[in-house]
Write a protein that holds these residues in place. Structure first.
Motif, PDB file in Angstrom:
ATOM      1  N   ILE A  58       8.134  26.013 -46.703  1.00  0.00           N
ATOM      2  CA  ILE A  58       7.970  24.752 -45.974  1.00  0.00           C
ATOM      3  C   ILE A  58       6.566  24.783 -45.398  1.00  0.00           C
ATOM      4  N   GLU A  59       5.760  23.777 -45.720  1.00  0.00           N
ATOM      5  CA  GLU A  59       4.450  23.674 -45.065  1.00  0.00           C
ATOM      6  C   GLU A  59       4.546  22.559 -44.020  1.00  0.00           C
ATOM      7  N   VAL A  60       4.113  22.878 -42.822  1.00  0.00           N
ATOM      8  CA  VAL A  60       4.153  21.895 -41.732  1.00  0.00           C
ATOM      9  C   VAL A  60       2.753  21.298 -41.583  1.00  0.00           C
TER      10      VAL A  60
ATOM     11  N   ALA B 146       0.723  19.135 -43.519  1.00  0.00           N
ATOM     12  CA  ALA B 146      -0.016  19.559 -44.712  1.00  0.00           C
ATOM     13  C   ALA B 146      -1.346  18.839 -44.922  1.00  0.00           C
ATOM     14  N   GLY B 147      -1.775  18.033 -43.975  1.00  0.00           N
ATOM     15  CA  GLY B 147      -3.118  17.424 -44.058  1.00  0.00           C
ATOM     16  C   GLY B 147      -3.309  16.605 -45.318  1.00  0.00           C
ATOM     17  N   SER B 148      -4.369  16.931 -46.060  1.00  0.00           N
ATOM     18  CA  SER B 148      -4.677  16.161 -47.279  1.00  0.00           C
ATOM     19  C   SER B 148      -3.823  16.609 -48.466  1.00  0.00           C
TER      20      SER B 148
ATOM     21  N   ILE C 202       7.417  19.754 -47.532  1.00  0.00           N
ATOM     22  CA  ILE C 202       6.368  19.439 -46.547  1.00  0.00           C
ATOM     23  C   ILE C 202       6.990  18.661 -45.400  1.00  0.00           C
ATOM     24  N   LEU C 203       6.678  19.132 -44.189  1.00  0.00           N
ATOM     25  CA  LEU C 203       7.145  18.450 -42.979  1.00  0.00           C
ATOM     26  C   LEU C 203       5.918  17.829 -42.340  1.00  0.00           C
ATOM     27  N   GLU C 204       5.848  16.519 -42.385  1.00  0.00           N
ATOM     28  CA  GLU C 204       4.630  15.830 -41.936  1.00  0.00           C
ATOM     29  C   GLU C 204       5.014  14.614 -41.107  1.00  0.00           C
ATOM     30  N   LEU C 205       4.392  14.463 -39.930  1.00  0.00           N
ATOM     31  CA  LEU C 205       4.721  13.340 -39.051  1.00  0.00           C
ATOM     32  C   LEU C 205       4.135  12.029 -39.569  1.00  0.00           C
ATOM     33  N   SER C 206       2.997  12.109 -40.245  1.00  0.00           N
ATOM     34  CA  SER C 206       2.261  10.902 -40.604  1.00  0.00           C
ATOM     35  C   SER C 206       2.638  10.391 -41.996  1.00  0.00           C
ATOM     36  N   GLY C 207       3.098   9.136 -42.058  1.00  0.00           N
ATOM     37  CA  GLY C 207       3.465   8.518 -43.335  1.00  0.00           C
ATOM     38  C   GLY C 207       2.243   8.365 -44.217  1.00  0.00           C
TER      39      GLY C 207
ATOM     40  N   ASN D  82      -1.039  25.634 -40.976  1.00  0.00           N
ATOM     41  CA  ASN D  82      -2.464  25.866 -40.750  1.00  0.00           C
ATOM     42  C   ASN D  82      -3.018  24.759 -39.861  1.00  0.00           C
ATOM     43  N   GLU D  83      -3.537  25.135 -38.713  1.00  0.00           N
ATOM     44  CA  GLU D  83      -4.097  24.172 -37.747  1.00  0.00           C
ATOM     45  C   GLU D  83      -3.094  23.085 -37.371  1.00  0.00           C
ATOM     46  N   VAL D  84      -1.895  23.480 -37.051  1.00  0.00           N
ATOM     47  CA  VAL D  84      -0.878  22.521 -36.616  1.00  0.00           C
ATOM     48  C   VAL D  84      -0.584  22.697 -35.119  1.00  0.00           C
TER      49      VAL D  84
ATOM     50  N   ASP E 227      -2.470  23.565 -32.765  1.00  0.00           N
ATOM     51  CA  ASP E 227      -3.543  23.005 -31.918  1.00  0.00           C
ATOM     52  C   ASP E 227      -3.477  21.480 -31.845  1.00  0.00           C
ATOM     53  N   ALA E 228      -2.728  20.877 -32.757  1.00  0.00           N
ATOM     54  CA  ALA E 228      -2.614  19.412 -32.789  1.00  0.00           C
ATOM     55  C   ALA E 228      -1.358  18.943 -32.049  1.00  0.00           C
ATOM     56  N   MET E 229      -0.630  19.880 -31.436  1.00  0.00           N
ATOM     57  CA  MET E 229       0.551  19.493 -30.650  1.00  0.00           C
ATOM     58  C   MET E 229       0.118  19.202 -29.211  1.00  0.00           C
TER      59      MET E 229
ATOM     60  N   ALA F 258       7.821  25.876 -27.629  1.00  0.00           N
ATOM     61  CA  ALA F 258       9.213  25.434 -27.786  1.00  0.00           C
ATOM     62  C   ALA F 258       9.529  25.169 -29.255  1.00  0.00           C
ATOM     63  N   TRP F 259       8.549  24.614 -29.968  1.00  0.00           N
ATOM     64  CA  TRP F 259       8.717  24.312 -31.397  1.00  0.00           C
ATOM     65  C   TRP F 259       8.923  25.614 -32.189  1.00  0.00           C
ATOM     66  N   VAL F 260       8.150  26.648 -31.843  1.00  0.00           N
ATOM     67  CA  VAL F 260       8.304  27.947 -32.519  1.00  0.00           C
ATOM     68  C   VAL F 260       9.698  28.511 -32.221  1.00  0.00           C
TER      69      VAL F 260
HETATM   70  C1  LIG Z   1      -5.543  19.459 -37.904  1.00  0.00           C
HETATM   71  S1  LIG Z   1      -4.409  18.781 -39.036  1.00  0.00           S
HETATM   72  C2  LIG Z   1      -4.297  20.141 -40.170  1.00  0.00           C
HETATM   73  C3  LIG Z   1      -3.969  19.734 -41.563  1.00  0.00           C
HETATM   74  C4  LIG Z   1      -3.840  20.825 -42.613  1.00  0.00           C
HETATM   75  N1  LIG Z   1      -2.815  21.794 -42.289  1.00  0.00           N
HETATM   76  C5  LIG Z   1      -5.154  21.494 -42.896  1.00  0.00           C
HETATM   77  O1  LIG Z   1      -5.284  22.669 -42.583  1.00  0.00           O
HETATM   78  O2  LIG Z   1      -6.056  20.838 -43.438  1.00  0.00           O
HETATM   79  C6  LIG Z   1      -2.877  18.781 -38.164  1.00  0.00           C
HETATM   80  C7  LIG Z   1      -1.687  18.321 -38.957  1.00  0.00           C
HETATM   81  O3  LIG Z   1      -0.492  18.665 -38.256  1.00  0.00           O
HETATM   82  C8  LIG Z   1       0.424  17.571 -38.327  1.00  0.00           C
HETATM   83  N2  LIG Z   1       1.406  17.795 -37.256  1.00  0.00           N
HETATM   84  C9  LIG Z   1       1.187  17.938 -35.932  1.00  0.00           C
HETATM   85  N3  LIG Z   1       2.335  18.158 -35.265  1.00  0.00           N
HETATM   86  C10 LIG Z   1       3.313  18.196 -36.200  1.00  0.00           C
HETATM   87  C11 LIG Z   1       4.729  18.405 -36.137  1.00  0.00           C
HETATM   88  N4  LIG Z   1       5.360  18.624 -34.999  1.00  0.00           N
HETATM   89  N5  LIG Z   1       5.412  18.359 -37.293  1.00  0.00           N
HETATM   90  C12 LIG Z   1       4.784  18.139 -38.459  1.00  0.00           C
HETATM   91  N6  LIG Z   1       3.457  17.926 -38.578  1.00  0.00           N
HETATM   92  C13 LIG Z   1       2.728  17.961 -37.464  1.00  0.00           C
HETATM   93  C14 LIG Z   1      -0.507  16.367 -38.267  1.00  0.00           C
HETATM   94  O4  LIG Z   1       0.130  15.180 -38.664  1.00  0.00           O
HETATM   95  C15 LIG Z   1      -1.614  16.838 -39.222  1.00  0.00           C
HETATM   96  O5  LIG Z   1      -1.273  16.652 -40.569  1.00  0.00           O
END
Ligand SMILES: C[S@@+](CC[C@H](N)C(=O)[O-])C[C@H]1O[C@@H](n2cnc3c(N)ncnc32)[C@H](O)[C@@H]1O
Length: 370
Positions: free
Chosen positions: A78-80, A82-84, A107-112, A150-152, A154-156, A218-220
């Motif tokens: 499962i990739e959370v 997944a960016g591009s 892939i678990l992604e918030l953005s449609g 990867n880099e997820v 920090d985006a929370m 909490a998510w972890v």
């Molecule tokens: C900085 S981007 C990194 C994208 C990609 N992993 C990369 O390394 O290029 C952060 C990503 O995390 C997603 N994201 C943040 N919180 C999330 C959550 N709780 N569940 C799923 N996706 C999440 C965002 O929608 C975005 O796609």
């Protein structure tokens, strides 16, 4: 416009929202949030470059660790966030070359909007592997295999906290004269508890401002109840707690990215710029272990990638093929240089039922620093 939407949410909340709510709305509000909107985010034409965007070397090297973890757990990824979609397509191609293709890549992604882009990327780069990929709408109930982010973290969304003489304040946002402005209120509940603990543990002095992330740990912890056997591989920029809340880092780690400029102004173009906070990896490991996960390794990105065979990946391209070799060497330099991603970025593995040492942490593990 995200600003108008956020201002409406501030009014609806009685005139004040915490910074965590502001960050959540600026990044994820339906239609207007940074990650929900259509702007190009990643790569040279976007706002920032992540490791997978630099070229396939990152995914190819990571492939060694992923293959080992799949063989120790189950052939599912499962990739959370997944960016591009580049990490997914490059990693799947690498695993195919190693004869270790997973049965499924979810892939678990918030953005449609990003989901659609991820599908397109995989279709362009690895069309024959697209049938293995699916998108999840929610966390699964049970999972065995590898969870990759990867880099997820920090985006929370994170809270902003200011430690004052005799008071701990939560920094929030009001609207004054049609503009966003900071406004501090007494911190309460779990945030106050965490802030008090940090004040003692890290000897925080009055006048100190920093972030406290409650959502990411909490998510972890939530995944601990889901994973039956396998691991979470978390890659992000951050530090152990004593470095995060170091006396000299007295203005926190909040950063915004707009067209490759990094700055500290979250009110600038909400919805059009990325907002991030570094990761307190001690908080992550505490939450994971309290919920039943084992710490399997923690080190810098540079050490992790060398342990996983980055040099061998580089050697796949002959030096004489300068058209391919030179950009590859430049990518490798960015991934491992201490002045770029090599030291600031860390890799942490947390898992359940994994009893063998992991390849990426064989030399230079820094778990003792957490
Ligand atoms: C900085 S981007 C990194 C994208 C990609 N992993 C990369 O390394 O290029 C952060 C990503 O995390 C997603 N994201 C943040 N919180 C999330 C959550 N709780 N569940 C799923 N996706 C999440 C965002 O929608 C975005 O796609």
């Amino acid at each position: 416009m995200a600003s108008r939407y956020i201002a409406g949410q501030v009014a609806a909340a009685g005139g004040w929202i915490g910074f965590d709510r502001f960050m959540d709305l600026a990044l994820y509000a339906p239609g207007t949030g940074y990650y929900s909107g259509g702007a190009r985010k990643f790569g040279a034409a976007g706002d920032f470059v992540t490791a997978p965007e630099l070229g396939p070397a990152f995914a190819q090297t990571l492939g060694a660790q992923v293959a080992q973890l799949l063989s120790l757990s189950a052939p599912q990824i499962i990739e959370v966030g997944a960016g591009s979609g580049l990490l997914a397509s490059d990693l799947l191609l690498e695993l195919e070359a190693r004869g270790m293709l997973p049965a499924g890549y979810a892939i678990l992604e918030l953005s449609g909007e990003l989901r659609a882009r991820q599908r397109q990327t995989i279709e362009n780069h690895a069309p024959h592997l697209l049938p293995r990929v699916n998108w999840l709408d929610r966390l699964p109930e049970r999972f065995a295999g590898l969870l990759l982010a990867n880099e997820v973290l920090d985006a929370m969304p994170a809270h902003l906290v200011s430690w004052q003489d005799g008071a701990i304040l939560e920094r929030g946002i009001v609207v004054a004269d049609g503009r966003f402005a900071w406004d501090d209120r007494p911190a309460t509940g779990a945030l106050l508890e965490r802030a008090r603990m940090l004040a003692t543990e890290c000897a925080i002095e009055p006048g100190y401002l920093s972030e406290i992330a409650l959502i990411a740990p909490a998510w972890v912890g939530e995944w601990a109840a889901i994973i039956e056997r396998g691991a979470l591989l978390l890659i992000d920029y951050g530090f152990p707690r004593h470095e995060y809340y170091h006396p000299q880092r007295d203005a926190g780690t909040l950063m915004c990215h707009y067209r490759h400029h990094a700055h500290g102004e979250p009110f600038h173009l909400p919805g059009l710029q990325d907002i991030t906070a570094h990761v307190d990896f001690t908080a992550i490991v505490e939450a994971g272990c309290a919920a039943g996960l084992d710490l399997l390794g923690y080190t810098t990105q540079s050490t992790f990638l060398f342990n996983c065979g980055l040099t061998e990946v580089l050697a796949r391209t002959p030096v004489s093929d300068s058209l391919r070799y030179l950009p590859l060497a430049s990518t490798v330099q960015k991934l491992v240089s201490p002045a770029e991603m090599g030291e600031l970025f860390k890799v942490m593995a947390l898992g359940k039922g994994i009893h063998e040492p992991l390849l990426g942490f064989t030399r230079g593990d820094r778990s003792a620093s957490l």
